[in-house]
Design a protein around this motif. Structure first.
Motif, PDB file in Angstrom:
ATOM      1  N   LEU A  19       0.874  -1.177   0.000  1.00 47.03           N
ATOM      2  CA  LEU A  19       0.000   0.000   0.000  1.00 47.03           C
ATOM      3  C   LEU A  19       0.909   1.224   0.000  1.00 47.03           C
ATOM      4  CD1 LEU A  19      -2.993   1.076   0.310  1.00 47.03           C
ATOM      5  CD2 LEU A  19      -2.492   1.222   2.755  1.00 47.03           C
ATOM      6  N   GLY A  76      -0.176   4.432  -0.920  1.00 45.16           N
ATOM      7  CA  GLY A  76      -0.941   5.642  -0.674  1.00 45.16           C
ATOM      8  C   GLY A  76      -2.412   5.297  -0.672  1.00 45.16           C
ATOM      9  N   LYS A  77      -3.250   6.302  -0.481  1.00 46.16           N
ATOM     10  CA  LYS A  77      -4.695   6.077  -0.461  1.00 46.16           C
ATOM     11  C   LYS A  77      -5.161   5.496  -1.788  1.00 46.16           C
ATOM     12  CE  LYS A  77      -9.062   8.538   0.303  1.00 46.16           C
ATOM     13  NZ  LYS A  77      -9.667   9.848   0.630  1.00 46.16           N
ATOM     14  N   LYS A  78      -5.757   4.295  -1.719  1.00 43.45           N
ATOM     15  CA  LYS A  78      -6.242   3.569  -2.894  1.00 43.45           C
ATOM     16  C   LYS A  78      -5.142   3.344  -3.929  1.00 43.45           C
ATOM     17  CE  LYS A  78     -11.119   4.730  -2.370  1.00 43.45           C
ATOM     18  NZ  LYS A  78     -12.359   5.198  -3.015  1.00 43.45           N
ATOM     19  N   GLN A  79      -3.940   3.059  -3.426  1.00 41.02           N
ATOM     20  CA  GLN A  79      -2.808   2.793  -4.309  1.00 41.02           C
ATOM     21  C   GLN A  79      -2.056   1.564  -3.807  1.00 41.02           C
ATOM     22  OE1 GLN A  79      -0.463   6.379  -4.319  1.00 41.02           O
ATOM     23  NE2 GLN A  79      -1.900   7.503  -5.603  1.00 41.02           N
ATOM     24  N   LEU A  85      -8.552   0.438   5.321  1.00 39.41           N
ATOM     25  CA  LEU A  85      -7.154   0.872   5.258  1.00 39.41           C
ATOM     26  C   LEU A  85      -6.789   1.287   3.832  1.00 39.41           C
ATOM     27  CD1 LEU A  85      -5.566  -1.891   7.516  1.00 39.41           C
ATOM     28  CD2 LEU A  85      -6.025   0.482   8.151  1.00 39.41           C
ATOM     29  N   TYR A  86      -7.275   0.546   2.851  1.00 38.40           N
ATOM     30  CA  TYR A  86      -7.021   0.874   1.442  1.00 38.40           C
ATOM     31  C   TYR A  86      -7.605   2.244   1.110  1.00 38.40           C
ATOM     32  CZ  TYR A  86      -7.690   0.452  -3.669  1.00 38.40           C
ATOM     33  OH  TYR A  86      -7.705   0.662  -5.028  1.00 38.40           O
ATOM     34  N   ALA A  87      -8.739   2.583   1.730  1.00 39.19           N
ATOM     35  CA  ALA A  87      -9.408   3.862   1.461  1.00 39.19           C
ATOM     36  C   ALA A  87      -8.881   4.995   2.336  1.00 39.19           C
ATOM     37  CB  ALA A  87     -10.911   3.710   1.652  1.00 39.19           C
ATOM     38  N   GLY A  88      -7.879   4.722   3.156  1.00 43.08           N
ATOM     39  CA  GLY A  88      -7.297   5.761   3.993  1.00 43.08           C
ATOM     40  C   GLY A  88      -7.965   5.943   5.329  1.00 43.08           C
ATOM     41  N   LEU A  89      -8.839   5.014   5.724  1.00 47.47           N
ATOM     42  CA  LEU A  89      -9.527   5.083   7.010  1.00 47.47           C
ATOM     43  C   LEU A  89      -8.775   4.232   8.037  1.00 47.47           C
ATOM     44  CD1 LEU A  89     -13.196   4.691   5.701  1.00 47.47           C
ATOM     45  CD2 LEU A  89     -12.073   6.798   6.461  1.00 47.47           C
ATOM     46  N   ASP A 111      -3.856   3.008  12.813  1.00 41.93           N
ATOM     47  CA  ASP A 111      -3.637   3.651  11.523  1.00 41.93           C
ATOM     48  C   ASP A 111      -2.546   2.912  10.753  1.00 41.93           C
ATOM     49  OD1 ASP A 111      -5.514   5.649  11.979  1.00 41.93           O
ATOM     50  OD2 ASP A 111      -4.059   6.946  12.985  1.00 41.93           O
ATOM     51  N   ASN A 130     -11.487  -2.578  -4.370  1.00 41.53           N
ATOM     52  CA  ASN A 130     -12.212  -1.434  -4.936  1.00 41.53           C
ATOM     53  C   ASN A 130     -13.579  -1.796  -5.502  1.00 41.53           C
ATOM     54  OD1 ASN A 130     -11.728  -2.529  -7.518  1.00 41.53           O
ATOM     55  ND2 ASN A 130      -9.929  -1.245  -7.869  1.00 41.53           N
TER      56      ASN A 130
END
Length: 332
Positions: free
Chosen positions: A6, A8-11, A43-47, A52, A318
């Protein structure tokens, strides 16, 4: 080794990483399977998850595999053992750890959240969270020990007796796990509410659920001693409270959004003398979970809908893969 990082957010990116070295109290595990769950989607979505996840990080907190190496101080497992890993690591020193509530640890760390997890060919974990898998439990099933243990922890927070009638709200993977667990814990009637007629019929016919309700057309009776909410949406949380009889217990297990709220009749909480209970992660519930798998009281392989590769993980996270009840990643 191959690792899904992972970044970054959704990366997510497949990368070649060095095989990790083993500290004195650690175990190196060649990953067989890693489960994908709602926490990974968050976690993939940054939540946040249990903690964390700060990129770059390798996700994968539901894991099974084979011990490849052990540190100098490790005595509980040896090379070649089939194992699964409780991802949660407690500090042992904060107020919560010292008062027998380690799941609330102020300094919680976790494999696949704050340190690299199972979406790579090999990962390390402290020996204290590594458990041998019984011979009659497959590594595919063992990769689901972590979510099972979260449900076991939730049930340990309730007072369960055979006379009770229980309702599980939610026919996803966790709801179906709870439907089996409540019966294993001796509750004489377990009903299931959801939205998928095929899943509801499957649980009735295969797992002995007494009654089923499709919440798109059926009204839930206010008739239950125990209600498990396993969705995490305001409407299902409200349905769970409304389905109670006097003296009932409600386990709010489903995970909502951080800013989410729901409405309830506070007078009924008083008048019915309800207990509304949360449940966070899974303190020391792996031994019970593995015993339930080994005894045959819990069938998880029937609930695994997808087996995917590392290359397909992002499509699952996703939402590009439809009909996923439970996906596991075959890593090796």
């Amino acid at each position: 080794m191959r690792a899904l990082v992972l970044t970054g957010k959704k990366q997510l990116a497949l990368q070649a990483l060095p095989t990790p070295t083993v500290a004195a109290n650690e175990v190196l595990i060649n990953t067989a399977y890693a489960g994908i769950c709602g926490t990974d989607r968050a976690l993939y979505a940054g939540l946040p998850g249990s903690a964390d996840a700060v990129p770059p990080i390798v996700l994968g907190h539901e894991n099974s595999g084979t011990v490849a190496a052990v540190g100098a101080n490790v005595t509980n497992v040896q090379v070649g053992d089939r194992v699964t890993v409780d991802p949660n690591i407690y500090c042992g020193q904060c107020e919560y750890c010292l008062t027998d509530r380690p799941e609330l640890c102020d300094h919680l760390s976790a494999v696949g959240v704050t340190r690299n997890g199972g979406l790579e060919q090999s990962f390390t974990a402290p020996a204290s969270v590594v458990y041998r898998v019984p011979d009659n439990v497959s590594l595919k099933a063992a990769a689901t020990t972590e979510p099972i243990s979260c449900a076991v922890h939730g049930l340990k927070l309730l007072k369960l007796t055979p006379y009770q009638k229980a309702l599980v709200v939610g026919d996803g993977f966790m709801g179906q796990i709870f439907a089996q667990l409540l019966q294993a814990y001796g509750v004489h009637q377990v009903d299931l509410a959801g939205r998928n007629d095929q899943k509801l019929a499957f649980n009735h016919d295969k797992f002995g659920v007494t009654r089923t309700f499709n919440t798109t057309r059926d009204t839930l009776p206010a008739d239950y001693d125990v209600v498990i909410e396993a969705v995490g949406l305001p409407q299902t949380q409200e349905q769970a409270v409304e389905a109670t009889k006097k003296g009932a217990q409600v386990l709010m297990f489903g995970v909502g959004q951080p800013d989410q709220t729901f409405s309830m009749n506070t007078y009924e909480v008083y008048q019915k003398q309800l207990t509304i209970q949360g449940a966070f992660i899974n303190p020391y519930a792996f031994k019970d979970s593995l015993a339930l798998l080994a005894s045959g009281q819990l069938d998880v392989e029937s609930l695994i809908s997808h087996e995917v590769s590392l290359e397909q993980v992002e499509d699952v996270l996703n939402g590009q893969v439809s009909g996923v009840s439970k996906a596991v990643v075959k890593v090796q």
